[in-house]
Design an enzyme around this catalytic site. Sequence first.
Site, mmCIF file in Angstrom:
data_model
loop_
_atom_site.group_PDB
_atom_site.id
_atom_site.type_symbol
_atom_site.label_atom_id
_atom_site.label_comp_id
_atom_site.label_asym_id
_atom_site.label_seq_id
_atom_site.Cartn_x
_atom_site.Cartn_y
_atom_site.Cartn_z
ATOM 1 N N HIS A 118 8.718 20.563 35.190
ATOM 2 C CA HIS A 118 9.096 20.781 33.794
ATOM 3 C C HIS A 118 9.333 19.482 33.029
ATOM 4 O O HIS A 118 9.935 19.498 31.956
ATOM 5 C CB HIS A 118 10.336 21.682 33.695
ATOM 6 C CG HIS A 118 10.182 22.993 34.400
ATOM 7 N ND1 HIS A 118 9.305 23.960 33.976
ATOM 8 C CD2 HIS A 118 10.776 23.488 35.518
ATOM 9 C CE1 HIS A 118 9.365 24.996 34.794
ATOM 10 N NE2 HIS A 118 10.245 24.728 35.739
ATOM 11 N N GLU B 5 14.492 33.413 29.945
ATOM 12 C CA GLU B 5 13.353 33.823 29.135
ATOM 13 C C GLU B 5 12.211 34.290 30.035
ATOM 14 O O GLU B 5 12.114 33.892 31.196
ATOM 15 C CB GLU B 5 12.847 32.659 28.284
ATOM 16 C CG GLU B 5 13.808 32.204 27.225
ATOM 17 C CD GLU B 5 13.280 31.035 26.417
ATOM 18 O OE1 GLU B 5 13.786 30.822 25.318
ATOM 19 O OE2 GLU B 5 12.362 30.340 26.909
ATOM 20 N N ARG C 97 16.261 14.552 18.007
ATOM 21 C CA ARG C 97 16.203 13.109 18.248
ATOM 22 C C ARG C 97 14.745 12.682 18.221
ATOM 23 O O ARG C 97 13.839 13.506 18.107
ATOM 24 C CB ARG C 97 16.795 12.778 19.611
ATOM 25 C CG ARG C 97 16.143 13.584 20.744
ATOM 26 C CD ARG C 97 16.669 13.198 22.104
ATOM 27 N NE ARG C 97 16.298 14.131 23.151
ATOM 28 C CZ ARG C 97 15.140 14.148 23.788
ATOM 29 N NH1 ARG C 97 14.204 13.274 23.468
ATOM 30 N NH2 ARG C 97 14.896 15.026 24.731
ATOM 31 N N LYS D 186 20.622 25.906 23.176
ATOM 32 C CA LYS D 186 19.374 26.658 23.098
ATOM 33 C C LYS D 186 19.615 28.108 22.682
ATOM 34 O O LYS D 186 18.872 28.671 21.884
ATOM 35 C CB LYS D 186 18.651 26.608 24.441
ATOM 36 C CG LYS D 186 18.072 25.238 24.792
ATOM 37 C CD LYS D 186 17.275 25.308 26.068
ATOM 38 C CE LYS D 186 16.609 23.972 26.374
ATOM 39 N NZ LYS D 186 17.573 22.940 26.726
#
Length: 660
Positions: free
Chosen positions: A235, A200, A292, A116
Amino acid sequence: MFKKILIANRGEIACRVAATARRLGIQTVAVYSDADHDAQHVQACDEAVHIGGSAPRDSYLQWERILAAAKQTGAQAVHPGYGFLSENEAFAQACADAGVVFIGPPPGAIQAMGLKAESKRLMEAAGVPLVPGYHGADQDPTLLKREAERIGYPVLIKASAGGGGKGMRAVYSAEEFDAALASCKREAINSFGDDAVLIERYVQKPRHIEIQVFGDTQGDCVYLFERDCSVQRRHQKVLEEAPAPGMTPERRAQMGEAAVAAAKAVGYVGAGTVEFIAEQDGRFYFMEMNTRLQVEHPVTEAITGQDLVEWQLRVASGEPLPLRQSELRMQGHAIEARICAENPDAGFLPATGSLDVARWPEHVAFQRGHVRIDAGVREGDAISPFYDSMIAKLIVWGEDRAQALSRLDAALRDTHIVGLQTNVAFLRRCAATASFAKADLDTGLIERERAALFDQPGLPLRISAAAVVAHTLAVEGAAQSTDPWSARDGWRLFGSATRRFDLETGGAHHEVLLSRHHRGGMTLTVEGEAMDFAVQSADIETHELFLGEGRIRVKTYAQCERVAVFTADGSAVLTEVDLIAHAGDGPAEGGRLTAPMPGKLVAFLAQAGDTVTKGQPLAVMEAMKMEHTISSPRDGKVAELLFAVGDQVGDGAELLKLEA
């Protein structure tokens, strides 16, 4: 086109790939673990190869064994599905080195987007808007905490190498940071073999909107519109839909073109998803790219009429994309519900057990069908603790969102699963909330609608009890001989016959009385309320109850003493108690700290000799790839730890001795 492919995965995605390959005349090879020796995906393929133990690290993550199976069976390509090795660049490279086609992007693209932090740097260089955050390589905890304070709380800690909500925590204050970071790193190393994280700013009331992209080996790339995946718990996605409600054509084009640009920047080939966090005003930020096929790809298939697995196979074999951007169209609205083995009222605790009953709504297969079921299990299969808790995906399509919502409710109503806890009733409530019905979507929807979603009352006892009585009468009627002297209908020349049923539900005992009158007719008495009662049974599972002035259709399924009842308004599970058989039962021991499911013990949060209070976290277990914190059932003192960190423990095992 390939002649034979190996499917390096399990469950519904392996079954799905096998079905598409068969339609294209391609032979398939399944791989399976000890736990999956008789799984549906094994039966769905032409050949099958055993690759190891039940745990993923002993089987589905053993890519050397998978490549050996491909070579042994003559498979020309490997389809990785999603999860496991689907985003592992080392596996993709090993396939290339072995002369086997990896049905997915090139290793370089996986590597660039798989981390990421690295993908954030790439997108920043490409001018794609990013959420403020820290994506650096320095993983010193003190630095990470300082960066969190610079960004400003709340922040989101995310595993750099993974996805699916694993290794992710929202942190609202500096006091919470250290514990959340340690938990994220443990989950990350267990799930992805890499404990690096990024931090973040936690966007308030965000929407999660993702774009389906597809690239070919000729350098072309298209986007197949968007999906809204905002409804999440821990999440992880719960409901997904396409197109995203409220999306304008202009914003769709902006996000689609940004996603294509992101894919082209890394030379992307095959199916991929570029995920964005979107503000309520429409501003969007790049979040990550999943290199994917996604679990929720069926909603895209439903609105476009395209088979994305077929696209994967064609592109991997060197063919160009089946359609250009200008040729892609979408029609109607689709919603997907993930049916999982879990208990929503217990923090979505995963459940294990046998699918004693698994009945799906009537549906038509695949393209443009009103209802579609993607499942990798059958009635009678076991749900083990080794893999993800998802049982099946239920996908509905409608001419518009309102029709799709109506069909989703009807399909969930007709989904009957018995033998373990599931989220089916929760999904139905979720889709019926005011927020979801009005498309007031954000990732906090479930928390915002807690009052309507959790700890809801079940079926009224008078209905569930009447259904159990109807089931018992139907079973006895089916077994009854034609000899009138052996009939068990309670007939009396005068007066009435009263029969007692002892039922238990929710830990409470209830006495139900059924009275038959000599002039015909019956009366049912539940909790002191007497009601006229009649029943018409088509078989031992299907009944029509006439209860007082009401008329109710029910389905009943029995396993030993337990009877599951399903109606249009909900379901219940009752135990029809045989008092004689249970005469010697004693009271259960209470106050013990036990494992709520099979799994691995990853941490003790107290030591022998510690004084603890009720509700205090004492242990952390990992099951179905997620961590679960177990709290003290009462005040007390820890006398002894009964397991070591890293041990596998069974469902109900006592983890530690707790003294008063």
